[in-house]
Design a protein around this motif. Structure first.
Motif, PDB file in Angstrom:
ATOM      1  N   ALA A  22     -12.315   3.922  12.493  1.00 20.28           N
ATOM      2  CA  ALA A  22     -11.404   4.966  12.018  1.00 20.28           C
ATOM      3  C   ALA A  22     -11.764   6.327  12.612  1.00 20.28           C
ATOM      4  N   GLU A  23     -13.067   6.611  12.716  1.00 24.85           N
ATOM      5  CA  GLU A  23     -13.477   7.884  13.333  1.00 24.85           C
ATOM      6  C   GLU A  23     -13.077   7.945  14.797  1.00 24.85           C
ATOM      7  N   LYS A  70       3.172   1.879  11.133  1.00 27.13           N
ATOM      8  CA  LYS A  70       2.046   1.939  10.189  1.00 27.13           C
ATOM      9  C   LYS A  70       0.823   1.243  10.780  1.00 27.13           C
ATOM     10  N   LEU A  71      -0.347   1.791  10.468  1.00 18.65           N
ATOM     11  CA  LEU A  71      -1.588   1.164  10.933  1.00 18.65           C
ATOM     12  C   LEU A  71      -2.404   0.711   9.722  1.00 18.65           C
ATOM     13  N   ALA A  72      -2.872  -0.546   9.747  1.00 20.31           N
ATOM     14  CA  ALA A  72      -3.720  -1.032   8.658  1.00 20.31           C
ATOM     15  C   ALA A  72      -5.015  -1.601   9.229  1.00 20.31           C
ATOM     16  N   TYR A  73      -6.096  -1.417   8.475  1.00 18.74           N
ATOM     17  CA  TYR A  73      -7.410  -1.960   8.841  1.00 18.74           C
ATOM     18  C   TYR A  73      -7.675  -3.184   7.971  1.00 18.74           C
ATOM     19  N   THR A 102     -10.593   3.968   4.861  1.00 21.30           N
ATOM     20  CA  THR A 102      -9.621   4.393   5.869  1.00 21.30           C
ATOM     21  C   THR A 102      -8.310   4.868   5.243  1.00 21.30           C
ATOM     22  N   LYS A 103      -7.464   5.466   6.083  1.00 20.01           N
ATOM     23  CA  LYS A 103      -6.254   6.143   5.606  1.00 20.01           C
ATOM     24  C   LYS A 103      -5.268   5.237   4.881  1.00 20.01           C
ATOM     25  N   ASP A 104      -5.283   3.936   5.230  1.00 16.82           N
ATOM     26  CA  ASP A 104      -4.314   3.044   4.576  1.00 16.82           C
ATOM     27  C   ASP A 104      -4.779   2.631   3.179  1.00 16.82           C
ATOM     28  N   ASP A 105      -5.974   3.055   2.786  1.00 21.21           N
ATOM     29  CA  ASP A 105      -6.502   2.698   1.470  1.00 21.21           C
ATOM     30  C   ASP A 105      -6.225   3.815   0.475  1.00 21.21           C
ATOM     31  N   GLU A 132      -9.212   8.494  15.141  1.00 25.21           N
ATOM     32  CA  GLU A 132      -8.627   9.391  14.137  1.00 25.21           C
ATOM     33  C   GLU A 132      -7.407  10.165  14.664  1.00 25.21           C
ATOM     34  N   ASP A 153       0.862  -1.193   0.000  1.00 23.31           N
ATOM     35  CA  ASP A 153       0.000   0.000   0.000  1.00 23.31           C
ATOM     36  C   ASP A 153       0.894   1.237   0.000  1.00 23.31           C
ATOM     37  N   GLU A 167      -4.382   8.010  15.147  1.00 23.17           N
ATOM     38  CA  GLU A 167      -3.758   7.609  13.883  1.00 23.17           C
ATOM     39  C   GLU A 167      -2.946   8.741  13.268  1.00 23.17           C
ATOM     40  N   ASN A 168      -3.488   9.983  13.361  1.00 20.79           N
ATOM     41  CA  ASN A 168      -2.771  11.122  12.785  1.00 20.79           C
ATOM     42  C   ASN A 168      -1.452  11.403  13.489  1.00 20.79           C
ATOM     43  N   ILE A 211     -17.393   9.822   6.600  1.00 22.35           N
ATOM     44  CA  ILE A 211     -16.202   9.191   6.025  1.00 22.35           C
ATOM     45  C   ILE A 211     -16.580   8.289   4.844  1.00 22.35           C
TER      46      ILE A 211
END
Lengths: 413, 413
Positions: free
Chosen positions: B194-195, B209-212, A72-75, B198, A44, B201-202, A114
């Motif tokens: 994710a909300e 790294k964070l992945a969902y 989400t941010k990793d996408d 948030e 990614d 994560e920022n 989102i």
């Protein structure tokens, strides 16, 4: 017509999941005459995705991407593709918003802002409707190359491939026919088979390829042909198969999709209107799973017992405590009693039972690693055989499954 | 240190097999601090292999190839690698000949001359001994890049990776630490999570790294970190996990390898010295398989019944014919009787049973597609719930497995 599949997501690269999406896409593209030239799994990461798109564009006519379309941010797939096409205009599709709201309402989740991003696609994209999820697919056609981007969730991806992607590819390109026929053999190694069919193989025309696929005591021989005329291809492949039949008749179990032992066994049982059950120890249900994997198996497959411990063999199958004490839980005698017990309880014509020691250690019994007993009980016969499948564990288990089906097939025939 | 895995063989590209080799290699490389940058699956074609080797050499430090080392004509990896290195001198290894003869003798096959080629390696190759098969692995070091070529048969490849490849990589390179921690959650979608996290994560540092990873009602959150000092990394990751715990405490089921519901359930049962069995219809043994996949499960898992038909539900589990006629085979009442029947026969503390309609059609019952009943019977309680998992079939089955384990976990807690 050549395609490349690009799967995006660190979870494949670190081995967290197996990439089954590519298998599905490969099969489906093949059926409509598109060869998959390469499968590429990448991170990614924006630069990595851009590089992979560029390389694929030089190699193939159709690029299919999966993954990275979540909210989400990793996408990052969608915005990276937009960058690749220099497309900075995004369009929001109200029908996608409505679809997401509907999906969320079903499971009593509120619609989140989102999620709105899911409904926004680059202006060059054609929307592909995703019935089973929130992220739509996208179709691009640039510089005579098709680019398709799909979500990575398997059932969403599958729905999109079948309903949206394949029909569009067939409309866009004039496709040749690709045909594979697979001959299933057992009992001889690939080098022996290669010697026996050497002349045949040397005389194959260039548009027909032969591959040897060995696994656990079976070798599949796959013939692949490609051409414009389906009937001619089919006739030629059938001639080649006939020629192989003449050369190695006694080791062939079947052809093509029907080539697997479990399918062959299923057909035979169905023809004879007979039934089967299993009682498994070391294989943990794998023989049953293999029988059940055949569509329509409910006609002849009655059920199965998974009995790991000596205790459950006694309680569930009626194996005698004395037999276990006298002969060990890994023995001919226990295998027979397991098969008889299952047959009685499920009232079938055939019953297969296995007991053995898959290793790596020999904890609960006195037999060495790799020793397996397979029993088959029919309405008027008891067959039991001893094997030593050596190691490792995985091989012992898989050979036990395959050998059980072989014994069963021989008996039904 | 970056690696690329190249799998060679048309069987992956046409979807005949799933590429599980790459998953295994990815996991093992990760454990010793090597990132897999890309996985590439290509055809058995000389030019394609040469291109892939060249591209990989430019991208990574370690290239691992699998496949194409057999003795038959379609196996061209060895001579193509020799060409890539301009190495036209082949050396025959007598110890490999001896090993092949020994393997063949074990199964009573004669040694064939075609096998001699297996013992011949390009002069630049270092021999990697393959204990489980006839084709040795090869190790090359050229232009500061390591190239490893391994057979594609999974258990042969695994033996070579563990015994030969990993130790050599650790000797050759100074490796950083790569660490992944996965937090398993259930009950909320990725956008909701994710909300909620948030801000967290920022504020993550660039080396974390964070992945969902969403699948069937569960979302795994994977934190990945890379660095020189193992202790510092571990401490930082634990702090991050603690922070996530504070933000979404009620939806977390566990951390890391222990994060799967089946492991968590297994631990709980083991602690309490309690036991479990299953009776499955639409899931065909998948709940059992998921419980059994945990090492040491024999301590608490007693066995399972796979009962597809109404008939086997009656014969094997003692479900009453009247109940099926009055309520349908897909009903609360049948689920309860299945669970009770299994519990009685296997004498466990817990018993889970499922009955439902996975689709695509509603042949043998009057319930609509997607309807599933899950019953859990304990020593002093009966829990039964109705669900509608919609479609497609695959999703219904997987959600049933995951929901069953959730219900079980809640109850044990």
């Amino acid at each position: 017509m050549k395609a490349e599949i690009i799967t995006i997501g660190d979870e494949i690269l670190i081995g967290q999941i197996v990439d089954t999406n590519s298998q599905f896409i490969g099969q489906e593209l093949n059926k409509i005459g598109v060869s998959v030239y390469q499968i590429t799994s990448i991170q990614d990461d924006e630069q990595h995705i851009l590089n992979a798109l560029k390389e694929a564009q030089e190699r193939v006519d159709i690029v299919i991407l999966t993954g990275g379309l979540g909210p989400t941010k990793d996408d990052i797939t969608k915005k990276t593709i937009a960058k690749f096409f220099n497309d900075d205009k995004f369009i929001e599709y109200p029908e996608v918003i409505a679809h997401i709201k509907e999906l969320f309402q079903k499971v009593n989740h509120p619609f989140k802002e989102i999620q709105r991003y899911q409904a926004q696609l680059p202006s060059k994209a054609t929307l592909l409707k995703n019935n089973f999820g929130t992220a739509p697919g996208m179709w691009f056609y640039e510089n005579e190359t098709v680019f398709v981007s799909l979500p990575g969730v398997p059932y969403e991806m599958k729905g999109l491939i079948i309903n949206e992607v394949l029909p569009r590819i067939q409309q866009q390109f004039k496709l040749p026919f690709i045909m594979h026929k697979t001959i299933m053999t057992y009992g001889q190694g690939e080098s022996t088979i290669a010697e026996r069919i050497e002349d045949f193989e040397n005389n194959l025309p260039p548009y027909i390829k032969l591959a040897y696929l060995p696994s656990f005591g079976r070798v599949r021989l796959r013939l692949s042909a490609k051409g414009a005329n389906k009937e001619i291809l089919e006739r030629e492949l059938n001639e080649k198969i006939e020629a192989i039949y003449q050369l190695i008749p006694e080791i062939i179990t079947g052809i093509d999709d029907d080539a697997s032992l479990e399918k062959r066994v299923g057909e035979l049982l169905r023809e004879k209107k007979q039934t089967i059950c299993t009682a498994e120890s070391l294989t943990g249900g794998k023989i049953a799973a293999s029988l059940v994997s055949v569509a329509g198996s409910s006609a002849y497959y009655k059920g199965s017992f998974v009995t790991y411990s000596a205790e459950t063999k006694i309680n569930l199958l009626g194996v005698s405590k004395n037999t276990i004490e006298n002969y060990s839980v890994v023995s001919k005698e226990v295998a027979i009693e397991m098969a008889k017990g299952a047959k009685e309880r499920l009232q079938t014509n055939y019953s297969i039972a296995v007991t053995g020691n898959a290793g790596p250690t020999t904890d609960h019994n006195d037999k060495s690693v790799g020793v397996v007993f397979i029993a088959l009980v029919t309405d008027n016969k008891v067959v039991v055989e001893e094997f030593n499948f050596g190691q490792p564990r995985e091989k012992v288990i898989n050979r036990t499954v395959s050998k059980s089906l072989e014994i069963l097939q021989k008996e039904i025939l």
